[in-house]
Design an enzyme around this catalytic site. Structure first.
Site, PDB file in Angstrom:
ATOM      1  N   ARG A 174       6.421  -0.869  -4.344  1.00  0.00           N
ATOM      2  CA  ARG A 174       6.870  -0.728  -2.958  1.00  0.00           C
ATOM      3  C   ARG A 174       7.956  -1.777  -2.783  1.00  0.00           C
ATOM      4  O   ARG A 174       8.026  -2.440  -1.627  1.00  0.00           O
ATOM      5  CB  ARG A 174       5.784  -0.774  -1.876  1.00  0.00           C
ATOM      6  CG  ARG A 174       4.638   0.305  -2.100  1.00  0.00           C
ATOM      7  CD  ARG A 174       5.377   1.379  -1.493  1.00  0.00           C
ATOM      8  NE  ARG A 174       4.207   2.568  -1.712  1.00  0.00           N
ATOM      9  CZ  ARG A 174       4.022   3.207  -2.899  1.00  0.00           C
ATOM     10  NH1 ARG A 174       4.930   3.205  -4.011  1.00  0.00           N
ATOM     11  NH2 ARG A 174       3.083   4.110  -3.247  1.00  0.00           N
ATOM     12  N   SER A 224       0.799   3.669   4.859  1.00  0.00           N
ATOM     13  CA  SER A 224       0.044   2.852   4.194  1.00  0.00           C
ATOM     14  C   SER A 224       0.393   1.351   5.180  1.00  0.00           C
ATOM     15  O   SER A 224       1.677   0.926   4.904  1.00  0.00           O
ATOM     16  CB  SER A 224       0.123   2.409   2.764  1.00  0.00           C
ATOM     17  OG  SER A 224      -0.599   3.420   2.303  1.00  0.00           O
ATOM     18  N   GLU A 301       2.891  -3.621   3.953  1.00  0.00           N
ATOM     19  CA  GLU A 301       3.786  -2.758   3.397  1.00  0.00           C
ATOM     20  C   GLU A 301       4.787  -2.190   4.656  1.00  0.00           C
ATOM     21  O   GLU A 301       5.973  -2.109   4.312  1.00  0.00           O
ATOM     22  CB  GLU A 301       3.078  -1.463   2.820  1.00  0.00           C
ATOM     23  CG  GLU A 301       4.104  -0.478   2.375  1.00  0.00           C
ATOM     24  CD  GLU A 301       3.224   0.432   1.537  1.00  0.00           C
ATOM     25  OE1 GLU A 301       2.176   0.234   0.826  1.00  0.00           O
ATOM     26  OE2 GLU A 301       3.705   1.920   1.517  1.00  0.00           O
TER      27      GLU A 301
END
Ligand SMILES: Cc1cc2nc3c(=O)[nH]c(=O)nc-3n(C[C@H](O)[C@H](O)[C@H](O)COP(=O)(O)OP(=O)(O)OC[C@H]3O[C@@H](n4cnc5c(N)ncnc54)[C@H](O)[C@@H]3O)c2cc1C
Length: 308
Positions: A174, A224, A301
């Site tokens: 990510r 998320s 995130e």
């Protein structure tokens, strides 16, 4: 006179004090000082070339991974949308799917399936754009953007064209090494491997079914909330700390509109009347709680953008 009175002429739209909440999945947040919707890549380039360098610029996709803060966003927010930025083309000889930044990941997956290209199936489960996928190294079920990207090009903050090959991105979980808001993507090339279109389509259907059963895909959410710390699952840490399904308000009032989803405890949701402060406040409260209980620091995130 401020920079806002000296903006370059454009063929697209320049909107002043435009609320950004409606452009995001969470549906919260304040306005952009200026929202620029370029007509096409040349319009984007010409605007960046002429925009005074001191004006902050922020890219936005379909807002499926952001909380726009309540005070709005300083400077110019650029949102590339529409057909000029959303084209998806297949080069069957090279096994490539070539897509604009506003193309949805799911469109890219479907084009690959139709052309009998495997490897891009996971994109069907990510509700963002190609621009967002390049920035986030979006992925699921063991596959990431880095596994399928060949190259991408776009304009930098000064309007200069730049090409980034896969290795240049420095992709990790990510994350990419491309500095935030330094690139405004125009096209990306993804590569698949030949397979039976029906088999690819069947795998995509499985992914869709699995996600609908396990994620609050119809809620106001941002995917998320926290990255998974090495060796741990964020949903488990949030759950074990007792935050699944617990309403939260930043002002402390009873029954606020921010919550970690009862269905998936790493998904922050706006159950109706949450503000960005409620959502971010809940996230930070949970981070502090998990740290105190376990010594594990959860890392956001979701991108939080703008002024509180
Ligand atoms: C229900 C749900 C499920 C999700 N599941 C997953 C999942 O399984 N895996 C996963 O990785 N993510 C998941 N996400 C998160 C999200 O969909 C991805 O991160 C997606 O890549 C974000 O794309 P976006 O277009 O919405 O970008 P945005 O949220 O609008 O922006 C995200 C970042 O990308 C940058 N950006 C966007 N477009 C451009 C552009 N054209 N040029 C330059 N920068 C740009 C923005 O500046 C920002 O920093 C999920 C989200 C939701 C709501």
């Amino acid at each position: 006179m401020t920079w806002k009175t000296q903006l370059p002429a454009v063929r697209g739209k320049l909107l002043f004090d435009e609320p950004l909440g409606p452009f995001t999945w969470f549906r919260v947040g304040g306005p952009a000082e200026v929202l620029f919707l370029p007509a096409d890549p040349d319009d984007l380039r010409d605007f960046l070339l002429a925009l005074p360098p001191e004006v902050p610029v922020q890219a936005l996709g379909v807002g499926s991974n952001v909380i726009i803060r309540d005070g709005g966003v300083e400077g110019v927010v650029i949102r590339c949308a529409g057909r000029a930025f959303g084209e998806v083309i297949v080069d069957a000889e090279k096994n490539w799917v070539i897509a604009g930044p506003a193309a949805l990941d799911a469109q890219v997956a479907r084009a690959a399936a139709k052309a009998g290209l495997a490897g891009l199936e996971f994109f069907v489960g990510i509700p963002g754009t190609v621009g967002g996928a390049l920035t986030m190294n979006a992925g699921c079920y063991g596959r990431e953007t880095k596994d399928i990207l060949v190259t991408a090009w776009g304009y930098d903050r000064t309007g200069e064209m730049r090409v980034w090959d896969n290795a240049d991105f420095g992709f990790t979980y990510r994350h990419t090494d491309v500095p935030p808001n330094s690139m405004f993507w125009v096209q990306a090339v993804f590569e698949g491997t030949p397979d039976d279109p029906e088999a690819v389509t069947a795998r995509m259907a499985e992914i869709t079914e699995r996600r609908e059963a396990s994620q609050p895909v119809r809620e106001k959410t941002g995917g998320s909330t926290f990255k998974n710390p090495p060796g741990h699952s964020s949903w488990k840490l949030v759950d074990e700390a007792g935050w699944r399904g617990k309403p939260f308000s930043a002002s402390g009032k009873e029954g606020g509109g921010a919550m970690f989803s009862p269905l998936h405890s790493n998904f922050l949701i706006n159950t109706g009347d949450a503000t960005a402060a409620d959502l971010e406040g809940l996230g930070d409260t949970v981070r502090a709680d998990v740290l105190a209980r376990t010594g594990i620091q959860l890392e956001w995130e979701i991108k939080r953008i703008g002024r509180a």
